[in-house]
Design a protein around this motif. Structure first.
Motif, mmCIF file in Angstrom:
data_model
loop_
_atom_site.group_PDB
_atom_site.id
_atom_site.type_symbol
_atom_site.label_atom_id
_atom_site.label_comp_id
_atom_site.label_asym_id
_atom_site.label_seq_id
_atom_site.Cartn_x
_atom_site.Cartn_y
_atom_site.Cartn_z
ATOM 1 N N GLY A 42 -20.978 65.419 -9.906
ATOM 2 C CA GLY A 42 -21.401 64.618 -11.051
ATOM 3 C C GLY A 42 -20.238 63.908 -11.734
ATOM 4 N N HIS A 43 -19.119 64.630 -11.928
ATOM 5 C CA HIS A 43 -18.001 64.043 -12.674
ATOM 6 C C HIS A 43 -17.353 62.892 -11.897
ATOM 7 C CE1 HIS A 43 -17.587 67.037 -16.015
ATOM 8 N NE2 HIS A 43 -18.359 67.711 -15.178
ATOM 9 N N GLY A 44 -17.202 63.041 -10.576
ATOM 10 C CA GLY A 44 -16.608 61.972 -9.770
ATOM 11 C C GLY A 44 -17.498 60.743 -9.757
ATOM 12 N N ARG A 75 -25.363 73.348 -8.047
ATOM 13 C CA ARG A 75 -25.486 74.819 -8.047
ATOM 14 C C ARG A 75 -25.589 75.401 -9.439
ATOM 15 N NH1 ARG A 75 -23.146 76.978 -3.159
ATOM 16 N NH2 ARG A 75 -22.782 75.228 -1.781
ATOM 17 N N ASN A 76 -25.630 74.547 -10.451
ATOM 18 C CA ASN A 76 -25.535 75.106 -11.806
ATOM 19 C C ASN A 76 -26.915 75.312 -12.425
ATOM 20 O OD1 ASN A 76 -26.006 72.847 -14.023
ATOM 21 N ND2 ASN A 76 -25.012 71.903 -12.261
ATOM 22 N N GLU A 206 -13.269 64.312 4.278
ATOM 23 C CA GLU A 206 -12.399 65.237 3.534
ATOM 24 C C GLU A 206 -11.000 64.640 3.363
ATOM 25 O OE1 GLU A 206 -12.201 69.151 5.143
ATOM 26 O OE2 GLU A 206 -10.732 69.810 3.649
ATOM 27 N N ALA A 237 -13.269 69.913 -9.117
ATOM 28 C CA ALA A 237 -13.608 71.217 -9.722
ATOM 29 C C ALA A 237 -12.784 72.360 -9.119
ATOM 30 C CB ALA A 237 -15.115 71.455 -9.618
ATOM 31 N N GLY A 337 -21.003 79.227 -7.061
ATOM 32 C CA GLY A 337 -20.142 78.042 -6.979
ATOM 33 C C GLY A 337 -18.740 78.441 -7.414
ATOM 34 N N TRP A 363 -13.514 72.177 -16.091
ATOM 35 C CA TRP A 363 -14.779 72.290 -16.838
ATOM 36 C C TRP A 363 -15.370 73.677 -16.696
ATOM 37 C CZ3 TRP A 363 -15.811 68.593 -20.259
ATOM 38 C CH2 TRP A 363 -15.181 67.364 -20.085
ATOM 39 N N HIS A 415 -22.847 78.533 -21.080
ATOM 40 C CA HIS A 415 -22.643 77.257 -20.411
ATOM 41 C C HIS A 415 -23.241 76.157 -21.224
ATOM 42 C CE1 HIS A 415 -22.909 80.328 -17.113
ATOM 43 N NE2 HIS A 415 -21.684 80.223 -17.505
HETATM 44 C C1 LIG Z 1 -23.757 79.156 -10.992
HETATM 45 C C2 LIG Z 1 -23.256 78.084 -11.930
HETATM 46 C C3 LIG Z 1 -23.925 77.857 -13.116
HETATM 47 C C4 LIG Z 1 -23.491 76.851 -14.002
HETATM 48 N N1 LIG Z 1 -24.231 76.594 -15.096
HETATM 49 C C5 LIG Z 1 -23.907 75.548 -15.899
HETATM 50 C C6 LIG Z 1 -24.758 75.182 -16.985
HETATM 51 O O1 LIG Z 1 -25.810 75.777 -17.201
HETATM 52 N N2 LIG Z 1 -24.376 74.146 -17.763
HETATM 53 C C7 LIG Z 1 -23.216 73.464 -17.560
HETATM 54 O O2 LIG Z 1 -22.904 72.556 -18.342
HETATM 55 N N3 LIG Z 1 -22.405 73.766 -16.487
HETATM 56 C C8 LIG Z 1 -22.720 74.782 -15.665
HETATM 57 N N4 LIG Z 1 -21.929 75.093 -14.598
HETATM 58 C C9 LIG Z 1 -20.666 74.355 -14.375
HETATM 59 C C10 LIG Z 1 -20.912 73.007 -13.712
HETATM 60 O O3 LIG Z 1 -21.726 73.185 -12.574
HETATM 61 C C11 LIG Z 1 -19.585 72.370 -13.293
HETATM 62 O O4 LIG Z 1 -18.657 72.384 -14.354
HETATM 63 C C12 LIG Z 1 -19.797 70.928 -12.866
HETATM 64 O O5 LIG Z 1 -20.883 70.792 -12.011
HETATM 65 C C13 LIG Z 1 -18.559 70.425 -12.175
HETATM 66 O O6 LIG Z 1 -18.866 69.161 -11.595
HETATM 67 P P1 LIG Z 1 -17.786 68.432 -10.736
HETATM 68 O O7 LIG Z 1 -18.336 67.104 -10.384
HETATM 69 O O8 LIG Z 1 -16.473 68.479 -11.445
HETATM 70 O O9 LIG Z 1 -17.587 69.378 -9.477
HETATM 71 P P2 LIG Z 1 -18.440 69.572 -8.149
HETATM 72 O O10 LIG Z 1 -19.872 69.303 -8.347
HETATM 73 O O11 LIG Z 1 -18.063 70.911 -7.590
HETATM 74 O O12 LIG Z 1 -17.888 68.416 -7.221
HETATM 75 C C14 LIG Z 1 -16.605 68.439 -6.635
HETATM 76 C C15 LIG Z 1 -16.748 67.890 -5.244
HETATM 77 O O13 LIG Z 1 -15.452 67.726 -4.673
HETATM 78 C C16 LIG Z 1 -15.597 67.899 -3.284
HETATM 79 N N5 LIG Z 1 -14.277 68.147 -2.670
HETATM 80 C C17 LIG Z 1 -13.477 69.234 -2.820
HETATM 81 N N6 LIG Z 1 -12.358 69.083 -2.076
HETATM 82 C C18 LIG Z 1 -12.443 67.881 -1.463
HETATM 83 C C19 LIG Z 1 -11.602 67.181 -0.550
HETATM 84 N N7 LIG Z 1 -10.432 67.686 -0.111
HETATM 85 N N8 LIG Z 1 -12.002 65.959 -0.122
HETATM 86 C C20 LIG Z 1 -13.183 65.411 -0.538
HETATM 87 N N9 LIG Z 1 -14.031 66.039 -1.388
HETATM 88 C C21 LIG Z 1 -13.659 67.267 -1.838
HETATM 89 C C22 LIG Z 1 -16.518 69.123 -3.172
HETATM 90 O O14 LIG Z 1 -17.129 69.180 -1.912
HETATM 91 C C23 LIG Z 1 -17.505 68.851 -4.306
HETATM 92 O O15 LIG Z 1 -18.693 68.215 -3.876
HETATM 93 C C24 LIG Z 1 -22.313 76.103 -13.695
HETATM 94 C C25 LIG Z 1 -21.634 76.330 -12.489
HETATM 95 C C26 LIG Z 1 -22.102 77.317 -11.603
HETATM 96 C C27 LIG Z 1 -21.369 77.534 -10.308
#
Ligand SMILES: Cc1cc2nc3c(=O)[nH]c(=O)nc-3n(C[C@H](O)[C@H](O)[C@H](O)COP(=O)(O)OP(=O)(O)OC[C@H]3O[C@@H](n4cnc5c(N)ncnc54)[C@H](O)[C@@H]3O)c2cc1C
Length: 415
Positions: A42-44, A75-76, A206, A237, A337, A363, A415
């Motif tokens: 989501g953040h990217g 997964r959240n 990757e 993340a 996650g 985060w 969360h």
């Molecule tokens: C069980 C659980 C419950 C949660 N509950 C909540 C909640 O209720 N409310 C809330 O606000 N937050 C919650 N969170 C936290 C929230 O899910 C995360 O903070 C948020 O989704 C992070 O988003 P992101 O885009 O930063 O990371 P991600 O969604 O993890 O995306 C990062 C991406 O980077 C990719 N990546 C990694 N390395 C590489 C590489 N070398 N090359 C290319 N791609 C790569 C990964 O495959 C991944 O898809 C929860 C998390 C978990 C695990």
């Protein structure tokens, strides 16, 4: 890209749904982009979207090693709220929450935002004082929350036992416009909008190395070849430390597993989100009827996307006291996650020691709610190559300078 509408659904129904286009393209990587974002969570994706929308930068690639939204975003437990204590946190989380209010209309994609209300239970005198303080702070920050007593908690969530023997409910911090949204849809909606602006969302790609010359970024090596850029966003993340190592610097991040589970589906019985931080558990009911349950993080660092059994047991045991009806439910499935934790439980949205590389991470257990606001702030940082009003407080240097934004109470478990 064709707009989704009631008219479009009716038209496609009449022609056997043959006219739908793919929601986003799957292009081959180009040799060069003006900006590359690593990580299609989501953040990217939100960063890329606001780079295009707010700053007109659309020659952008979002590189994802797996499938988009397959990290923590998919997964959240989807809780959205903005009742944080410190001013910089309240500002970015409230910006995010307010963007969520109209995100479905803006993206023309139903993210199923459901502002059903969130209560954070106070089950000790310490929490009563803490949450009353947060309610006062929120009033000053322009975030609408209120302290409610135990009777009102019971009225809002009748299935709750407020007279638990160990931890009776003493009241709660209530945010009426907090709630949930559909996590995959947030990722899909942003991806579709990015693709529509001409950006390349490249899955199964990757990043294996980050190229630098004279302290500046020049590009990345990936499993699908080398790509040049002079502006790179690392938004991965739990994998942030790993990517930082490729770029030659270290981050104050620890990666730990956080897990959640759902029960078998039951009839609607709870139309609010409840978080019980003293007992380390929180609960909501999904549209399918499953009770969505989350707990605390594992107590050790690791990179496996699954949780440990003792945590499931501990979380459910703790919640049963406050929600006795849970003891009659079968649990359906569990997942985990890798979350990225900083020492003060606040994120990093920051330039780095390498010119042209920016990070957005940290985060931890609570970044889903922050996706739109974080993307907005990160896009601003990458476009102007300098921190803006929403991101200025979240630089890496705060750990060297001792300028922490302590949200361990707001974000440690909840969360
Ligand atoms: C069980 C659980 C419950 C949660 N509950 C909540 C909640 O209720 N409310 C809330 O606000 N937050 C919650 N969170 C936290 C929230 O899910 C995360 O903070 C948020 O989704 C992070 O988003 P992101 O885009 O930063 O990371 P991600 O969604 O993890 O995306 C990062 C991406 O980077 C990719 N990546 C990694 N390395 C590489 C590489 N070398 N090359 C290319 N791609 C790569 C990964 O495959 C991944 O898809 C929860 C998390 C978990 C695990």
């Amino acid at each position: 890209m064709k707009r989704y509408s009631a008219f479009a659904i009716a038209r496609e129904a009449l022609r056997h749904h043959r006219g739908w286009e793919r929601a986003w393209r799957s292009p081959e990587p180009k040799r060069r982009y003006d900006a590359i974002i690593i990580g299609a969570g989501g953040h990217g994706l939100a960063t890329a979207y606001y780079l295009g929308k707010n700053h007109g930068i659309t020659n952008v690639a979002i590189l994802e090693k797996g499938w988009l939204g397959g990290g923590n975003t998919g997964r959240n437990t989807t809780i959205i709220r903005s009742n944080y204590l410190q001013d910089p946190s309240a500002a970015i989380y409230e910006k995010s929450r307010s963007l969520y209010e109209t995100l479905s209309q803006e993206l023309n994609y139903n993210i199923m935002f459901s502002p059903r209300g969130v209560i954070m239970l106070a089950q000790t005198e310490h929490e009563v004082r803490g949450y009353k303080r947060t309610a006062h702070a929120n009033a000053l920050q322009g975030v609408t929350t209120e302290w409610i007593d135990a009777a009102r908690v019971k009225q809002l969530c009748p299935i709750m036992n407020i007279e638990g023997p160990r931890y009776p409910v003493l009241g709660g911090l209530y945010q009426a416009r907090g709630g949930t949204a559909r996590h995959d849809a947030v990722a899909w909606g942003y991806a579709r909008a990015c693709s529509d602006m001409g950006m390349d969302v490249i899955q199964q790609c990757e990043v294996t190395a980050i190229r630098r010359t004279g302290g500046k970024v020049t590009g990345v090596d990936t499993s699908r070849g080398s790509i040049d850029c002079d502006r790179l966003g690392i938004v991965v993340a739990g994998h942030s430390s790993h990517l930082a190592e490729m770029a030659g610097f270290r981050l104050p991040i620890e990666s730990v597993a956080l897990q959640a589970l759902v029960s078998e589906p039951i009839k609607p019985c709870m139309d609010i989100v409840v978080m019980a931080n003293t007992v380390h558990g929180y609960l909501s009911q999904s549209d399918k009827g499953e009770m969505v349950i989350g707990g605390g993080t594992d107590g050790f660092n690791n990179y496996t996307q699954r949780g440990s059994f003792h945590h499931i047991e501990e979380t459910v045991r703790a919640l049963v006291e406050t929600f006795p009806m849970l003891s009659r439910l079968k649990m359906l499935r569990q997942w985990g996650g890798i979350v990225d934790m900083t020492g003060d439980r606040s994120p990093l949205i920051s330039p780095t020691p390498v010119e042209g590389i920016f990070v957005n991470c940290g985060w931890g257990t609570g970044g889903f709610k922050a996706i739109p606001g974080s993307g907005w702030a990160m896009a601003d940082l990458m476009a102007r190559r300098a921190p803006g009003p929403l991101s200025a407080a979240f630089g890496i240097e705060r750990f060297r300078e001792g300028r922490f934004i302590d949200e361990s109470v707001a974000a440690g478990v909840a969360h």
